[in-house]
Design an enzyme around this catalytic site. Structure first.
Site, short mmCIF file in Angstrom:
data_model
loop_
_atom_site.label_atom_id
_atom_site.label_comp_id
_atom_site.label_asym_id
_atom_site.label_seq_id
_atom_site.Cartn_x
_atom_site.Cartn_y
_atom_site.Cartn_z
N ASP A 162 58.12 2.48 32.92
CA ASP A 162 58.40 1.77 31.56
C ASP A 162 58.73 0.59 31.68
O ASP A 162 59.33 -0.09 32.79
CB ASP A 162 59.81 2.63 31.04
CG ASP A 162 60.28 1.88 29.77
OD1 ASP A 162 59.38 2.04 28.39
OD2 ASP A 162 61.47 1.60 29.64
N ASP B 225 64.19 4.55 31.74
CA ASP B 225 65.74 4.52 31.59
C ASP B 225 66.05 4.85 30.20
O ASP B 225 67.47 4.86 29.95
CB ASP B 225 66.32 2.98 31.92
CG ASP B 225 65.83 2.05 31.16
OD1 ASP B 225 64.64 2.10 30.20
OD2 ASP B 225 66.41 0.90 30.96
N ASP C 69 62.23 7.81 27.07
CA ASP C 69 61.60 8.04 28.19
C ASP C 69 62.02 9.66 28.71
O ASP C 69 61.36 10.07 29.82
CB ASP C 69 62.14 7.48 29.49
CG ASP C 69 61.89 5.83 29.11
OD1 ASP C 69 60.77 5.79 28.35
OD2 ASP C 69 62.53 4.84 29.22
#
Length: 719
Positions: A402, A598, A602
């Protein structure tokens, strides 16, 4: 001044958080059945049922099993000491005489029987379950050994068979060692948090519903579509809806994972669980209960975890083979010895084979490595929640990062500066920082921090004011200084500096500085790439892994970061509910994927990935959905997990060979394969080899404690 009053955030028009303000809202309609029928990867959630461990009920209640095995171990250890010491065979083995005390000959049989019935219960009930499911494994092998040892020992104590087949000491040690192994295993697998509980905690406990001219406090579950609720400054939105009155800077990081507050005003969608940071809103509810974005994400997490295939442990496979191996050896021994000897000798050989097959070392081979690995990992800032995820990490060939908060810092930082008409950039930054000093907006803090980092003298400012969506104004050194975005230029009748156009094209937020109506310069503010990210990507490439980035940001921002880091593939503009789909897309290409993230958005992707890795500074939901958690936000720590996974697998394999090797050699010797040359392995020798195998396995596992799992050391070790 609160951050929303500043207004700069409105001009991050390039970013996914600004353009994609419906992100996550339709997840309940689109994402509900996304993964139906998709066979998930091994590694996430595979510990929900543990191969051949049906006897202790799978791992649905790790905490209960930890307590049960801990309590049972200590009780059985207390009983084992007198059982072993009063066992006639053990006394003969060590060469001491039992004291001439009335009834001492019954201490071992009585306590041994208690240990078999009580301490052995998890194993023989597990063995029964493995027989029922026709999946022989560790529990059946242990159950067979302790049952044979018990029956033979009891018969020997009662004088029904030869006293040489009295194995009370062996039974006691086997029960204690197996309980220790399972206690260690349960403790290492104990869950620390629940993703679903964390999702539920994002919703407020109460909601204020507008009824007539007043507000009534109700539970969020009591809200209905078209109700109007009041969201006060600092409060969470109780349900998905549309803003009907007011405007506020919304903290949507728990849903989108993006750090910058996003301004929402009348007509904009807001999502349950997000926070109005600066001012109040009135929101008309558009979705409640199972139709909200949070509920949709919750379903995706459940589906992704539930669809993960169950991984069969190496030790269970070895135990299954050893079970058939021992059984075949016992049958062959029975047939051969019946042909060449008497029934008494035949019984002795068969019982010796089945008892020697007990997997002392095998029972500790994996749990010891797991325990030391998880302990060593925790000291190195890596929390292993799912052992299967750690095992799978060595096979990963694609790492999906990410962007925000993982490869980047997740907070704005000043990038480029340009002064108009020869204005020095240091003076430009100093004036901008002075004007911004009283603002709490993230962009303002970035400017002030940049001036402080350069040790610039920032003059005092007075008459500070902020205009939402425009910028700030203050008096600095007798001049009116304004800092803001496009609307500020529009108010002043000015045009943007040509030098700032490439900044915007690269996805940065461009702020202009105006003094007394004159444009004196511009600066760019963007999410800063972590310097460690470049090392992480380079090291992963050296290992032959593919590096992919996923983000909700728009294409220009994503590709600018990817080009800077040398990332192989980019998924940009990805809505929260579609991140798990991108993981599945990579898996459909035959890739083994580790996902690093995080945010709450996600969580489904972390659960869907072969290995989910949560940045420890992230949200509870992301952490709960991952198999491995990084205490630091250093992306190089992914290398630490790879190093740990490879080292742990190497030790597991070595231990399994040591443990199984003992059985492979001792079982045929106990069966009498060398009888034609005059050698039949005595039980005492088998016991010594058994103990030696256990000691070797334990010492080999201890070498894992020397691992240096710091990010720097892992990069050096692997590259």
């Amino acid at each position: 001044m609160t951050q929303g009053a500043h207004g700069h955030g409105d001009h991050k028009g390039h970013a996914g958080t600004s353009n994609d303000h419906h992100a996550g809202h339709d997840v309940s309609r689109e994402g509900h059945g996304t993964h139906d029928g998709h066979e998930g990867p091994a590694g996430q959630g595979g510990h929900s049922e543990h191969g051949g461990h049906g006897g202790h009920g799978g791992h649905s209640g790790h905490g209960d099993h930890v307590a049960m095995f801990r309590r049972l171990f200590w009780i059985m250890l207390a009983l084992a000491v007198p059982t072993v010491l009063t066992s006639p065979m053990f006394a003969d083995l060590l060469g001491y005489d039992l004291p001439d005390v009335p009834g001492i000959g019954w201490v071992a049989p009585v306590l041994g029987t208690v240990m078999f019935v009580w301490g052995g219960k998890p194993f023989y009930t597990g063995a029964i379950e493995e027989i029922r499911t026709r999946k022989p494994g560790m529990m059946l092998l242990i159950g067979m050994a302790i049952t044979v040892a018990f029956v033979a020992s009891l018969a020997a104590s009662l004088g029904l068979i030869s006293h040489e087949l009295e194995f009370w000491w062996e039974l006691a040690l086997l029960v204690v060692i197996m309980l220790l192994g399972h206690w260690i295993e349960m403790r290492s697998l104990a869950q620390t948090s629940s993703a679903l509980d964390s999702l539920a905690a994002l919703l407020p406990d109460e909601a204020e519903r507008v009824e007539g001219g007043t507000t009534v406090t109700v539970a969020p579950s009591d809200l209905a579509v078209d109700d109007v609720v009041v969201v006060r400054p600092g409060g969470r939105v109780p349900a998905d809806g549309v803003v009907v009155q007011g405007a506020a800077a919304m903290d949507e990081s728990m849903i989108t994972g993006e750090s910058a507050a996003v301004r929402r005003s009348e007509g904009d969608q807001v999502v349950a669980g997000t926070v109005a940071t600066d001012s109040g809103l009135r929101v008309q509810v558009s979705a409640v209960g199972d139709n909200t974005a949070l509920a949709g994400i919750r379903r995706l997490v459940e589906q992704a975890q539930g669809s993960s295939s169950r991984a069969q442990r190496l030790a269970d496979k070895a135990a299954a083979w050893l079970f058939w191996y021992a059984l075949a050896a016992a049958i062959i021994a029975a047939i051969v010895w019946l042909l060449i000897s008497d029934p008494g000798t035949t019984l002795e050989r068969v019982i010796t084979v089945l008892v020697i097959a007990c997997p002392h070392a095998l029972g500790l081979a994996i749990p010891l490595v797991v325990s030391i690995t998880t302990e060593r990992a925790a000291r190195g800032g890596v929390l292993v929640k799912d052992r299967l995820a750690l095992e799978q990490m060595r096979a990963v060939d694609t790492v999906l990062f990410d962007k925000t908060g993982t490869l980047t810092r997740g907070e704005p930082a000043v990038g480029s500066l340009h002064g108009a008409g020869g204005m020095p950039t240091a003076e430009l930054l100093s004036l901008a920082a002075a004007a911004e000093a009283d603002s709490e907006h993230p962009l303002a803090r970035a400017i002030v921090r940049a001036a402080r980092d350069q040790d610039l003298e920032v003059p005092a400012a007075t008459d500070f004011s902020a205009s939402p969506a425009v910028g700030v104004t203050a008096t600095v050194n007798g001049s009116t200084v304004r800092v803001g975005g496009p609307y500020l230029l529009e108010e002043e009748g000015l045009s943007a500096l040509p030098e700032s156009e490439p900044w915007a094209a690269d996805g940065a937020t461009v702020l202009h500085v105006v003094r007394d109506g004159e444009l004196i310069g511009a600066l760019s503010v963007s999410d800063e790439v972590r310097p460690e990210s470049r090392q992480a990507v380079d090291a992963l490439h050296q290992l032959g892994l593919q590096v992919v980035m996923i983000t909700g940001d728009a294409e220009p921002v994503a590709h600018a970061v990817a080009a800077d880091l040398g990332i192989d593939e980019v998924f940009a503009g990805v809505r929260p509910e579609h991140k798990a789909d991108k993981v599945a897309e990579l898996q459909d290409r035959g890739r083994t994927v580790a996902m690093v993230g995080d945010g709450v958005n996600d969580a489904p992707a972390l659960a869907r990935a072969d290995v989910g890795i949560a940045i420890g500074a992230g949200t509870d939901v992301a952490i709960a959905s991952a198999g491995v958690i990084l205490a630091s936000d250093d992306p190089r720590s992914v290398l630490s997990i790879i190093q740990l996974s490879r080292a742990a697998y190497r030790k597991m394999t070595q231990n399994l060979w040591w443990a199984a090797g003992y059985n492979l050699i001792s079982v045929p010797l106990a069966a009498g394969v060398l009888a034609p040359v005059g050698f039949v392995m005595p039980m005492a020798v088998g016991a010594v080899l058994m103990s030696l195998s256990t000691v070797i396995v334990a010492l080999n596992a201890q070498t894992l404690r020397r691992l240096d799992l710091s990010p720097e050391a892992s990069v050096r070790e692997l590259t």
